[in-house]
Design an enzyme around this catalytic site. Sequence first.
Site, PDB file in Angstrom:
ATOM      1  N   CYS A 132      44.123  34.175  37.358  1.00  0.00           N
ATOM      2  CA  CYS A 132      43.726  33.483  38.589  1.00  0.00           C
ATOM      3  C   CYS A 132      42.462  34.107  39.166  1.00  0.00           C
ATOM      4  O   CYS A 132      42.523  35.153  39.815  1.00  0.00           O
ATOM      5  CB  CYS A 132      44.872  33.544  39.598  1.00  0.00           C
ATOM      6  SG  CYS A 132      44.446  32.785  41.154  1.00  0.00           S
ATOM      7  N   CYS A 135      42.360  34.374  42.974  1.00  0.00           N
ATOM      8  CA  CYS A 135      43.247  35.413  43.531  1.00  0.00           C
ATOM      9  C   CYS A 135      42.639  36.802  43.329  1.00  0.00           C
ATOM     10  O   CYS A 135      42.671  37.650  44.214  1.00  0.00           O
ATOM     11  CB  CYS A 135      44.617  35.426  42.856  1.00  0.00           C
ATOM     12  SG  CYS A 135      45.343  33.835  42.581  1.00  0.00           S
ATOM     13  N   ASP A 136      42.100  37.063  42.131  1.00  0.00           N
ATOM     14  CA  ASP A 136      41.742  38.438  41.754  1.00  0.00           C
ATOM     15  C   ASP A 136      40.244  38.688  41.597  1.00  0.00           C
ATOM     16  O   ASP A 136      39.831  39.834  41.415  1.00  0.00           O
ATOM     17  CB  ASP A 136      42.430  38.798  40.417  1.00  0.00           C
ATOM     18  CG  ASP A 136      43.945  38.663  40.518  1.00  0.00           C
ATOM     19  OD1 ASP A 136      44.484  38.950  41.604  1.00  0.00           O
ATOM     20  OD2 ASP A 136      44.578  38.260  39.531  1.00  0.00           O
TER      21      ASP A 136
END
Length: 304
Positions: A132, A135-136
Amino acid sequence: MYDLIIIGAGPAGLSAAVYGRRAGLDLLVIEQTPMGGGQVINTYEVDNYLGLPGINGFELGQKFRQHADGQGAVFHIGKAVKISDDGEKKSVTLADGTVFAARALILAGGAEHTKLGVPGEDTFRGQGVSYCATCDGAFFKKRDVAVIGGGDVAVEDAIYLSRFCRNVFLIHRRDSLRAAKSLQEKLFACENVEVVWDSVLLAIEGGDLVEKIRIRNQKEEAEREIPVEGVFIAVGMHPDTEAYKELVACDENGWLIAGEDCKTDVPGIFAAGDIRTKRLRQIVTAVSDGACAVASAEQYLSLR
Ligand code: NAP
């Protein structure tokens, strides 16, 4: 006993919740996280949802969730591990042992990330390997990263990461991308993205954290090492239908077999969104499925 239980709170499940509530059904939505929204909340920018060009995925997911909430949908957090069919009564068992029952079910649990199964993928998960980018990605500011895949998600991830990473290597196994042309144009305009064609990932290597990847060019039969600190794997999705496949027919890849009316082979059990067999897995088709599944469920319930 509810009229309807919807498993999944992505675009399909939440759309079903809105349509179901508007049809006056007493319904419960089982969601895995309190935020709902499904995969869309991990998308940086959604540019093809009608009327909302460029909307942030998290914001869109929250709008879906709030809409269903505003219609009076009841939510419960949990993971469905089993469903059973006793004709007029369908039961859903959650991982913590809780059991809910309804007269009809809509399975809208979406899909999950496919793994590549290469050495280092599991070892470095969370230590440089991610599924992701939104997300990261922020952990890799001014670093070099690789994205694996050639679909919409891989290309979107590469574009997103190029905004703050130093260099982005998009590793794709063929010589043309599967992603939408509009995304490809944006990608090719990014100066710090190198598309590495015809290449497959052999291994992810490092010490405590990822330090490099080894890839192989399939046409030239040559290996190459690329120093990177982050590896974003975006090679597609597969359905999480483990809990259903004993009861409901799936195709050879595990997708629940259902057409546009979302009817499965079990009367009163419907499949909506990415989880079912379909050609185009998009937010708009998932939202549409939610509505169609409720129309089929209403028809089923009215005949009882
Ligand atoms: P996808 O479209 O299935 O693409 C997967 C990519 O990974 C393909 O390029 C594929 O290569 C590659 N791949 C698969 N297995 C591989 C392997 N073992 N090794 C190396 N490469 C591998 O999946 P996705 O990008 O996750 O998208 C999923 C769905 O969501 C699609 O329907 C997509 O259109 C939709 N989506 C839409 C949007 C949007 O419209 N904005 C955004 C995100 C997602 P090949 O090309 O060689 O098969």
